[in-house]
Design an enzyme around this catalytic site. Structure first.
Site, short mmCIF file in Angstrom:
data_model
loop_
_atom_site.label_atom_id
_atom_site.label_comp_id
_atom_site.label_asym_id
_atom_site.label_seq_id
_atom_site.Cartn_x
_atom_site.Cartn_y
_atom_site.Cartn_z
N ASP A 198 28.57 -65.98 12.83
CA ASP A 198 28.63 -64.70 13.51
C ASP A 198 28.96 -63.61 12.50
OD1 ASP A 198 28.68 -62.78 15.49
OD2 ASP A 198 30.61 -63.39 16.33
N HIS A 199 28.45 -62.43 12.74
CA HIS A 199 28.79 -61.29 11.90
C HIS A 199 30.22 -60.84 12.16
CE1 HIS A 199 24.20 -60.36 12.12
NE2 HIS A 199 24.48 -61.17 11.11
N PHE B 7 29.31 -59.61 18.26
CA PHE B 7 28.63 -60.19 19.42
C PHE B 7 27.29 -60.80 19.03
CE2 PHE B 7 30.54 -55.97 20.54
CZ PHE B 7 31.78 -56.46 20.91
N HIS B 8 27.23 -61.45 17.85
CA HIS B 8 25.99 -62.01 17.35
C HIS B 8 26.12 -63.50 17.01
CE1 HIS B 8 24.95 -57.72 15.72
NE2 HIS B 8 24.77 -57.81 17.02
N PRO B 9 26.66 -64.35 17.88
CA PRO B 9 26.78 -65.76 17.55
C PRO B 9 25.42 -66.45 17.49
CG PRO B 9 27.33 -65.43 19.85
CD PRO B 9 27.15 -64.06 19.25
#
Length: 519
Positions: A291-292, A444-446
């Site tokens: 994730d970011h 919010f980028h898993p």
């Protein structure tokens, strides 16, 4: 019992696309199952309300386990639980990622996933406000538009970046990604254009599509290693439904691996310990979570920033760049700017202000998703492992310093007030590192928990079929073997488009566990 050709689990960024494309053939029947409810919450449609959707009834509301490198903080991990999935609660930015991201996927053993291979699928979905070009299309269902009326301060951010030697970039999704410019958004006629709005609602009357909401899928059904249906809970009652061709799992990076494990696909020893019968021993299920990482830099503003017409209230412009010493092809930093005071918990968080979000696009953290129990109603155990690499910490510290440099340029002179976070007195690398560990969070980028490939930890093959079983694919961000440079909504829509063509072309082809996995 009603049979369907295909069952799609999850009406999110990919699932709505798959359901649309498969039902283009009137002879193909599709059942689409969504755990959330219809997207009738008024705030969903209003771009400026996007920050008020996480934590509500349209969000799964997940939290990570206590993170060992973040002073044991738990990270809030919102995921859409509504028609449209996370595309209905996200910040609406349309960023495809870097050309090199997809070429890298192909180099990992995934043929036909290079940038040139996936570009047609990005274009297929897109209705681009700026018109058709080599990189864009106007024929797709998804509306991609410019900021209605960019605030003056957001344009000053671009001016500040240029003053520090960075290029202006009119299109982050075009010939190059590096540089500073205005974002585009999934907005149509001033309203959010989620995948539900773009791909699902216009086709709900197709007689070959059955869409159900409020449905929790509890497990996949197998005869041997052949997927034959699903079991789901609806209004307190368990139901089973059969499938003729394939089940497509599009539940996202947390819930897709959870469902596979509940169904007996995963690390055999862990499944047996929970009393789950093993269908396929795939140790990679739930692993490779990436994730970011995000860190805010927030200032007070000295005047009204006139944000009434912004596209999402928090981000209008950005800068993609390489961190110091980074020789990789794709930029590893993204600086996001918004005309809003958005400070971390514990800092003043009201009044006029502006915020720069430092985002690390390719961090070294590798986490996992695992089962808490064999109860489908239990939340998954999420371990992200942010900042397990000191090099990530240093990149974020340096990026905070750069953000401050941008805000101290003359472009911000008429707007710049007091620094709220981390605060003007936080200057040393040690103090900035403490701030990063105290406040960093998710973008919010898993991705990555059902990764695509043929190595021993791969979960799906390059056609997104789950190794070791038949009639089952995963189609969502969980199949990404590595993160993309940017935001995950547009790439997940692309994955849905490409998967639909793969399904149409190949149907159900028998899958064997690769020798590397079998051994």
């Amino acid at each position: 019992m009603t049979n369907y050709d295909y069952i799609v689990i999850g009406a999110g960024s990919a699932g709505c696309v798959v359901a649309n494309r498969l039902t283009e053939n009137p002879e193909t029947t599709v059942l689409l199952l969504e755990a959330g409810n219809p997207d009738t919450k008024p705030e969903i449609q209003i771009p400026l309300e996007c920050t008020h959707l996480p934590g509500t009834e349209v969000d799964w509301g997940y939290f990570s386990e206590p993170e060992p490198y973040l002073n044991h903080r738990q990270i809030f991990c919102p995921r859409g639980k509504v028609l449209g999935g996370s595309s209905a609660i996200n910040f609406l930015l349309y960023i495809r990622g870097n050309h090199h991201d997809y070429d890298h996927w192909q180099s990992l053993g995934n043929p036909d996933w290079s940038y040139q291979d996936v570009l047609p699928y990005f274009k297929k979905s897109e209705n681009q406000q700026r018109g058709a070009s080599e990189y864009h299309s106007v024929d797709g269902e998804l509306s991609v538009t410019d900021v209605i009326s960019p605030t003056a301060i957001s344009q000053r951010f671009v001016d500040a970046a240029v003053a520090l030697g960075y290029d202006r970039n009119p299109d982050f999704n075009g010939i190059q990604q590096e540089g500073a410019g205005l974002f585009q958004f999934t907005v149509k006629d001033g309203k959010r254009h989620s995948t539900a709005a773009a791909f699902l609602l216009p086709i709900l009357q197709r007689p070959n599509l059955t869409a159900m909401t409020g449905v929790l899928v509890t497990r996949l059904l197998f005869e041997g290693t052949r997927t034959v249906g699903v079991e789901y809970l609806h209004e307190g009652t368990l139901h089973q439904v059969r499938v003729e061709q394939e089940v497509i799992v599009s539940a996202g990076a947390f819930d897709s691996p959870k469902l596979l494990m509940l169904s007996g696909i995963g690390d055999a020893e862990q499944l047996k310990a929970l009393g789950i019968s093993v269908v396929a021993d795939l140790p990679g299920v739930g692993q490779n979570l990436q994730d970011h990482i995000l860190v805010p830099v927030t200032y007070e503003a000295t005047q009204d920033l006139h944000t009434a017409n912004t596209s999402n209230g928090i981000a209008e412009t950005g800068l993609f760049l390489h961190s110091k010493g980074n020789l990789a092809a794709a930029p590893d930093l993204e600086l996001v700017f918004g005309p809003i005071l958005w400070a971390p918990p514990g800092y003043p968080n009201s009044g006029l202000g502006f915020t720069g979000l430092v985002v690390l696009n390719h961090p070294q953290n590798i986490g996992s998703v695992s089962l808490r129990s064999s109860d489908p109603k239990d939340t998954p155990m999420i371990r992200i492992n942010y900042l397990q690499s000191q090099s990530d910490v240093q990149k974020l510290v340096d990026a905070i310093k750069l953000m401050r440099q941008l805000f101290e340029t003359s472009a911000f002179d008429e707007f710049r007030g007091r620094e709220v976070a981390p605060g003007a007195d936080v200057t040393s690398d040690e103090a900035l590192e403490a701030y990063v560990r105290e406040v960093c969070g998710t973008v919010f980028h898993p991705v990555g928990t059902c990764k695509m490939g043929t190595d021993p930890m791969a979960v799906v093959d390059p056609e997104l079929r789950v190794h070791g079983v038949q009639g089952l694919r995963v189609v969502d961000a969980s199949i990404m073997p590595t993160p993309i440079t940017g935001h995950t909504n547009a790439p997940t829509i692309m994955i849905g488009e490409k998967a639909a063509d793969l399904i149409k072309a190949t149907g159900c082809v028998s899958q064997q566990i690769p020798s590397a996995i079998a051994n």
